[in-house]
Design an enzyme around this catalytic site. Structure first.
Site, short mmCIF file in Angstrom:
data_model
loop_
_atom_site.label_atom_id
_atom_site.label_comp_id
_atom_site.label_asym_id
_atom_site.label_seq_id
_atom_site.Cartn_x
_atom_site.Cartn_y
_atom_site.Cartn_z
N GLU A 28 -9.50 7.21 6.38
CA GLU A 28 -9.05 7.65 5.07
C GLU A 28 -10.23 7.81 4.12
OE1 GLU A 28 -6.53 4.32 4.47
OE2 GLU A 28 -5.01 5.05 5.87
N GLU A 61 -2.09 4.49 8.89
CA GLU A 61 -2.96 3.67 9.74
C GLU A 61 -2.48 3.62 11.19
OE1 GLU A 61 -1.88 2.67 6.74
OE2 GLU A 61 -3.74 2.68 5.57
N HIS A 129 -5.98 -7.33 -0.48
CA HIS A 129 -7.18 -6.51 -0.28
C HIS A 129 -8.39 -7.41 -0.05
CE1 HIS A 129 -4.80 -3.16 -1.64
NE2 HIS A 129 -5.81 -2.32 -1.53
#
Lengths: 338, 332
Positions: A28, A61, A129
């Site tokens: 990405e 993903e 994250h």
């Protein structure tokens, strides 16, 4: 030439793509002109030289890792990339059920030479994250896992991974990249190295002694390796001599290196940025006690993150991640007790 | 293409080969059902009885070098792709002579060298992998097509969505074959899908969608040839839905009591093998004695496959450690 980890990885990817035209990158935001070159600039600018082999993807993903798996079986050498390691979890079926197992299921009739790259590290982003995901993958046979803590190793391990015929997962640390501009990280640690001229690889499965010492062995990867060295610096001033081991490869572990060091020092501390439960420290600790418990002068000690998700507050985050001072305290106490 | 043109295009040899393959799948599945119920075969099985026209129609439209991906119900695909029945049978018995050396089993039948990825038994799991294989063909400029087989249930998986979208964006040479047999295990597709045709989902990916009668091998072949040809010539991927039905339960001893009797009976009237046999006889492509000869040959072949499997060597326990890493021993 002195390079950061992000630069060293970029150089290694570029050279591997020049050397072998089956190598391609898929992920990405990796090759968008005016974009980031992946979340941490590793692939920045590569699209200019390899237009067809830097493949930007939808945010999919499972699709990315499935694509890498299928392409690898058909003779390509994909480097699949997620922006944050946390997103690997969206692709777990492809990684664990397909990439890791297909060769075995086939009776050895095919191979899956996929390289997977994933940034980890508890770094100001909270629970989704900023995880350290290594333990989830160490329990999955079929994937080799490397974790470079210096630019020298990042370059050499990436090249070794691309040339390896088995799947290799590279964990990279956000605070070690040395990413620049809009993608730079606060609290970063300098992991840059002098990269020699010419091609080299760092063998998968080999750890390294970062500092030799006599009194205790400290084992740490990625950021924890750097923090372990800092702890060793603090203790050195007090006359405590620490040996610091960087496994570099988390699976298969270089147990010979670890066992030899622990035989010498008789004491070992394993430092982890992920929660203690079911972590890499548990695995290393079990292997040490299975093989050389007679040599131990004090209990094997794990210094790990709490068994919670990573918190956001900088105050809690600092408590969550083992700091050099905390590592030094623990070792000081350990030596005082035994 | 009209039926007559299609028969002419295929020719007598290929038509009888297709019939033979369908009959081989049926015979294989009926025999192993018996062996399994007798307790002579380890593991579990998911059978393909009733769906033979799907695998044979699609695989007859492929060339050497093309690759298929399959599911937890792979025996029919494997036979249709040309993996020898005896190697499949030996795999079901977990023998070293099996197509995966006993490491795969019923749900992972395949042989990459013969054009079939080991079957992936996670519903929808093969779809992204097959998309990746097609991506490799495109990147390398190879004249090859990748075909993914999956069921109606898989079309509700995220993997289906991600892979079809990516396949369409990259215009890879792939065909996504949805064998809609109306039931995901015991759940009727009507209960979990608000649209009638799964092929309609193609439009949301900007992809060609097509429907064929999965009980009619000629219709499947006709549509598959068209869309495989499109993939091969760079026109991009297709979602091909085959309307079909499985006569057997989902797996093992499932009596499929969740399917109404009338529904089962109405589908059995459309039996793909009986109907194709009728066409071949009517068109004088083969006569009755030819059919009998062929069926005897297949019966014998499957009997021999069972013997080959049952008498084949068992793996050594420590073979568990082999065939894993390419250049590394398994750490112990």
């Amino acid at each position: 030439m002195k390079l950061t980890i992000a630069e060293a990885l970029r150089k290694a990817i570029r050279e591997e793509m020049q050397r072998d035209e089956t190598v391609f990158c898929i992920g990405e935001d990796i090759g968008i002109s005016g974009g980031f070159g992946g979340a941490f600039t590793v692939t920045l600018g590569l699209e200019k030289d390899f237009r067809d082999r830097i493949i930007d993807t939808p945010i999919s993903e499972n699709g990315i890792f499935g694509a890498a798996c299928g392409a690898a079986i058909m003779g390509m050498r994909p480097i699949a990339d997620v922006q944050y390691g946390d997103f690997l979890l969206c692709a777990m079926d492809q990684i664990i059920n397909q990439i890791a197992k297909l060769r075995y299921m086939s009776g050895g009739k095919l191979k899956v030479p996929v390289v997977m790259r994933a940034p980890v590290g508890v770094t100001g982003r909270g629970a989704q994250h900023a995880q350290c995901l290594e333990p989830y993958f160490i329990s999955c046979p079929g994937i080799k896992i490397v974790a470079p803590s210096t630019a020298y190793d990042a370059y050499g391990l990436l090249k070794a991974a691309v040339r390896d015929d088995d799947p290799v997962l590279i964990f990279e640390h956000k605070l070690l990249y040395g990413s620049k501009g809009a993608r730079s990280e606060t609290g970063g640690v300098d992991a840059s190295s002098e990269i020699p001229e010419g091609d080299y690889t760092v063998p998968i499965g080999r750890g390294v002694v970062r500092r030799e010492g006599e009194d205790i062995t400290i084992i740490g990867s990625l950021l924890m390796m750097h923090y372990s060295l800092q702890a060793a610096d603090i203790l050195k001033k007090e006359g405590i001599s620490c040996e610091v081991i960087d496994p570099r490869t988390l699976w298969p572990l270089d147990m010979d290196l670890i066992l030899n060091s622990v035989k010498k020092t008789g004491r070992v501390v394993i430092v982890e940025e992920s929660p203690k439960q079911g972590g890499i420290g548990a695995e290393i600790s079990a292997q040490i006690s299975e093989s050389i418990s007679d040599y131990l002068l004090s209990p094997i000690t794990r210094i790990a993150a709490p068994n919670t998700p990573a918190p956001f507050s900088p105050v809690m985050e600092k408590f969550y991640v083992p700091q050099p001072e905390r590592i030094a305290d623990k070792i000081r106490n350990l030596l005082a007790e035994s | 293409m009209t039926r007559q043109d299609l028969l002419k295009k295929l020719g007598n040899k290929k038509l009888t080969d297709m019939f033979e393959r369908m009959f081989e799948i049926r015979t294989f599945e009926e025999k192993i059902q018996f062996l399994f119920l007798e307790g002579k075969m380890p593991g579990t099985i998911h059978q393909y009885i009733g769906m033979e026209a799907c695998a044979v129609g699609v695989c007859s439209a492929l060339k050497e070098g093309d690759i298929i991906g399959s599911t937890h119900r792979p025996h029919g695909h494997a036979i249709a792709r040309g993996i020898p029945s005896r190697e499949i049978m030996a795999e079901l018995y977990g023998k070293t002579t099996g197509c995966c050396k006993g490491k795969g089993g019923s749900m992972h039948i395949g042989d990459i060298k013969k054009g079939m990825l080991p079957a992936i038994a996670i519903v929808g799991g093969n779809i992204p992998v097959v998309m990746g294989m097609a991506l490799a063909f495109k990147l390398k400029g190879e004249d090859r097509v990748a075909v993914s087989f999956f069921g109606d249930g898989a079309s509700n998986e995220g993997a289906f969505h991600e892979a079809l979208n990516m396949a369409s964006v990259y215009e890879v040479p792939a065909v996504f074959v949805c064998e809609n047999n109306l039931y995901g295990a015991s759940t009727s597709i009507k209960k979990v899908l608000k649209i009638e045709n799964i092929a309609d989902r193609a439009s949301s990916y900007g992809m060609q969608g097509m429907i064929a009668d999965g009980m009619d091998v000629l219709d499947v072949y006709d549509k598959a040839s068209k869309v495989v040809g499109d993939a091969r010539s760079g026109k991009g991927p297709t979602l091909l839905e085959l309307k079909t039905f499985r006569y057997c339960g989902h797996s093992r001893r499932d009596p499929s009591n969740y399917i109404p009797k009338e529904e089962k009976q109405s589908w059995k009237k459309k039996d793909p093998i009986l109907n194709f046999e009728r066409v071949l006889l009517e068109e004088k492509i083969i006569d009755k004695s030819g059919i009998k000869e062929l069926k005897d040959k297949i019966d014998k072949k499957i009997e021999e496959a069972i013997e080959f499997a049952q008498n084949g060597p068992e793996p050594k326990p420590e073979d568990t450690y082999s065939d894993f890493y390419v250049n590394m021993e398994v750490p112990r």
